[in-house]
Design a protein around this motif. Structure first.
Motif, PDB file in Angstrom:
ATOM      1  N   GLN A 123       0.801  -1.252  -0.099  1.00  0.00           N
ATOM      2  CA  GLN A 123      -0.026   0.068  -0.095  1.00  0.00           C
ATOM      3  C   GLN A 123       0.771   1.253   0.138  1.00  0.00           C
ATOM      4  O   GLN A 123       1.980   1.226   0.502  1.00  0.00           O
ATOM      5  CB  GLN A 123      -1.022   0.015   1.303  1.00  0.00           C
ATOM      6  CG  GLN A 123      -2.196  -1.110   1.300  1.00  0.00           C
ATOM      7  CD  GLN A 123      -3.015  -0.969   2.347  1.00  0.00           C
ATOM      8  OE1 GLN A 123      -2.614  -0.381   3.454  1.00  0.00           O
ATOM      9  NE2 GLN A 123      -4.053  -1.190   2.122  1.00  0.00           N
ATOM     10  N   ASN A 125       0.755   5.734   0.941  1.00  0.00           N
ATOM     11  CA  ASN A 125      -0.189   6.507   1.638  1.00  0.00           C
ATOM     12  C   ASN A 125      -0.185   7.497   0.582  1.00  0.00           C
ATOM     13  O   ASN A 125       0.617   8.255  -0.037  1.00  0.00           O
ATOM     14  CB  ASN A 125       0.702   6.952   2.858  1.00  0.00           C
ATOM     15  CG  ASN A 125      -0.132   7.913   3.598  1.00  0.00           C
ATOM     16  OD1 ASN A 125      -1.110   8.689   3.239  1.00  0.00           O
ATOM     17  ND2 ASN A 125      -0.031   7.744   4.976  1.00  0.00           N
ATOM     18  N   GLU A 126      -1.482   7.961   0.308  1.00  0.00           N
ATOM     19  CA  GLU A 126      -1.659   9.007  -0.784  1.00  0.00           C
ATOM     20  C   GLU A 126      -2.817  10.003   0.120  1.00  0.00           C
ATOM     21  O   GLU A 126      -3.892   9.858  -0.028  1.00  0.00           O
ATOM     22  CB  GLU A 126      -2.257   8.575  -2.348  1.00  0.00           C
ATOM     23  CG  GLU A 126      -1.545   7.431  -2.841  1.00  0.00           C
ATOM     24  CD  GLU A 126      -2.148   6.880  -3.915  1.00  0.00           C
ATOM     25  OE1 GLU A 126      -3.476   7.231  -4.303  1.00  0.00           O
ATOM     26  OE2 GLU A 126      -1.596   6.091  -4.673  1.00  0.00           O
ATOM     27  N   THR A 129      -4.465   8.493   3.142  1.00  0.00           N
ATOM     28  CA  THR A 129      -5.271   7.202   2.956  1.00  0.00           C
ATOM     29  C   THR A 129      -4.166   6.228   2.349  1.00  0.00           C
ATOM     30  O   THR A 129      -3.479   6.518   1.450  1.00  0.00           O
ATOM     31  CB  THR A 129      -6.509   7.616   1.826  1.00  0.00           C
ATOM     32  OG1 THR A 129      -7.310   8.961   2.441  1.00  0.00           O
ATOM     33  CG2 THR A 129      -7.294   6.669   1.677  1.00  0.00           C
ATOM     34  N   TRP A 130      -4.262   5.178   2.863  1.00  0.00           N
ATOM     35  CA  TRP A 130      -3.755   4.008   2.350  1.00  0.00           C
ATOM     36  C   TRP A 130      -4.444   3.472   1.190  1.00  0.00           C
ATOM     37  O   TRP A 130      -5.579   3.092   1.323  1.00  0.00           O
ATOM     38  CB  TRP A 130      -3.447   3.141   3.167  1.00  0.00           C
ATOM     39  CG  TRP A 130      -2.507   3.510   4.412  1.00  0.00           C
ATOM     40  CD1 TRP A 130      -2.728   4.027   5.858  1.00  0.00           C
ATOM     41  CD2 TRP A 130      -1.218   3.493   4.341  1.00  0.00           C
ATOM     42  NE1 TRP A 130      -1.575   4.286   6.439  1.00  0.00           N
ATOM     43  CE2 TRP A 130      -0.491   4.137   5.739  1.00  0.00           C
ATOM     44  CE3 TRP A 130      -0.271   3.266   3.257  1.00  0.00           C
ATOM     45  CZ2 TRP A 130       0.842   4.203   5.821  1.00  0.00           C
ATOM     46  CZ3 TRP A 130       1.238   3.322   3.545  1.00  0.00           C
ATOM     47  CH2 TRP A 130       1.585   3.857   4.668  1.00  0.00           C
ATOM     48  N   THR A 131      -3.704   3.507   0.008  1.00  0.00           N
ATOM     49  CA  THR A 131      -4.317   2.860  -1.313  1.00  0.00           C
ATOM     50  C   THR A 131      -3.567   1.553  -1.769  1.00  0.00           C
ATOM     51  O   THR A 131      -2.118   1.612  -1.577  1.00  0.00           O
ATOM     52  CB  THR A 131      -4.150   4.103  -2.209  1.00  0.00           C
ATOM     53  OG1 THR A 131      -4.760   5.269  -1.984  1.00  0.00           O
ATOM     54  CG2 THR A 131      -4.817   3.539  -3.614  1.00  0.00           C
ATOM     55  N   ASP A 132      -4.035   0.689  -2.119  1.00  0.00           N
ATOM     56  CA  ASP A 132      -3.688  -0.423  -2.606  1.00  0.00           C
ATOM     57  C   ASP A 132      -2.863  -0.142  -3.902  1.00  0.00           C
ATOM     58  O   ASP A 132      -3.254   0.360  -4.658  1.00  0.00           O
ATOM     59  CB  ASP A 132      -4.587  -1.724  -2.785  1.00  0.00           C
ATOM     60  CG  ASP A 132      -5.056  -2.402  -1.701  1.00  0.00           C
ATOM     61  OD1 ASP A 132      -4.911  -1.850  -0.464  1.00  0.00           O
ATOM     62  OD2 ASP A 132      -6.182  -3.027  -1.899  1.00  0.00           O
TER      63      ASP A 132
END
Length: 177
Positions: A123, A125-126, A129-132
């Motif tokens: 993941q 961090n964007e 928010t943690w994005t796969d």
């Protein structure tokens, strides 16, 4: 029929005849080879005797492996939020790179001793928010390893998460660009 006046027809008939004979001999050779090799034999009737081979997969059982209790620097059990697993649950993530160029490999390795066979999702961090990230890997022998490529310049913060237990690793930061 007069074949002396039709040499093309005679040649074609001879060619077809030769092809049929070669095909029959080739087919016979394949049949003899298959029989000699024992391909297609019923395992119960093979000359090896004994019972036919079987494959039995055992049902999974709970081994009762306890999850380690996170502690603070003094060894006192730390307060945890059960809704968001913490790195103290055993996944340690590392990277040898501090910075890379755009689209260069970022190597991610680590350990997860209690996660044998687990599938880990990378993941990023964007904006909080943690994005796969489109990369997964499996744990073998208590370790895991993969790499990612990104063209997003600046600081990129990565972690891995166990897709079954939702246990997360620590974060690693790599500057891209």
């Amino acid at each position: 029929m007069d074949t002396e006046n039709r040499p093309v027809l005679t040649g074609l008939l001879a060619l077809v005849g030769v092809a049929v004979v070669i095909g029959l001999l080739g087919g016979l050779a394949v049949m003899v080879g298959v029989k000699a090799a024992g391909i297609g034999d019923d395992p119960g009737t093979s000359s090896g005797g004994g019972a036919p081979a079987t494959f039995n997969l055992p049902r999974p059982t709970d081994t009762g492996t306890p999850t380690p209790t996170p502690t603070d620097d003094t060894g006192t059990p730390a307060e945890t939020d059960s809704a968001s697993p913490s790195p103290a649950q055993g996944i340690t993530l590392t990277t040898p790179q501090q910075s890379v160029g755009a689209m260069q490999q970022i190597v991610l390795t680590g350990t997860y001793q209690s996660g044998e066979g687990a599938i880990l999702q990378v993941q990023r961090n964007e904006g909080g928010t943690w994005t796969d990230f489109p990369v997964t890997m499996s744990v073998g022998g208590g370790t895991f390893s993969t790499y990612v490529l990104t063209g997003r310049t600046g600081e990129n913060v990565f972690r891995v998460i166990d897709t079954d237990t939702q246990a997360t690793s620590n974060e690693v930061t790599v500057t891209v660009g």
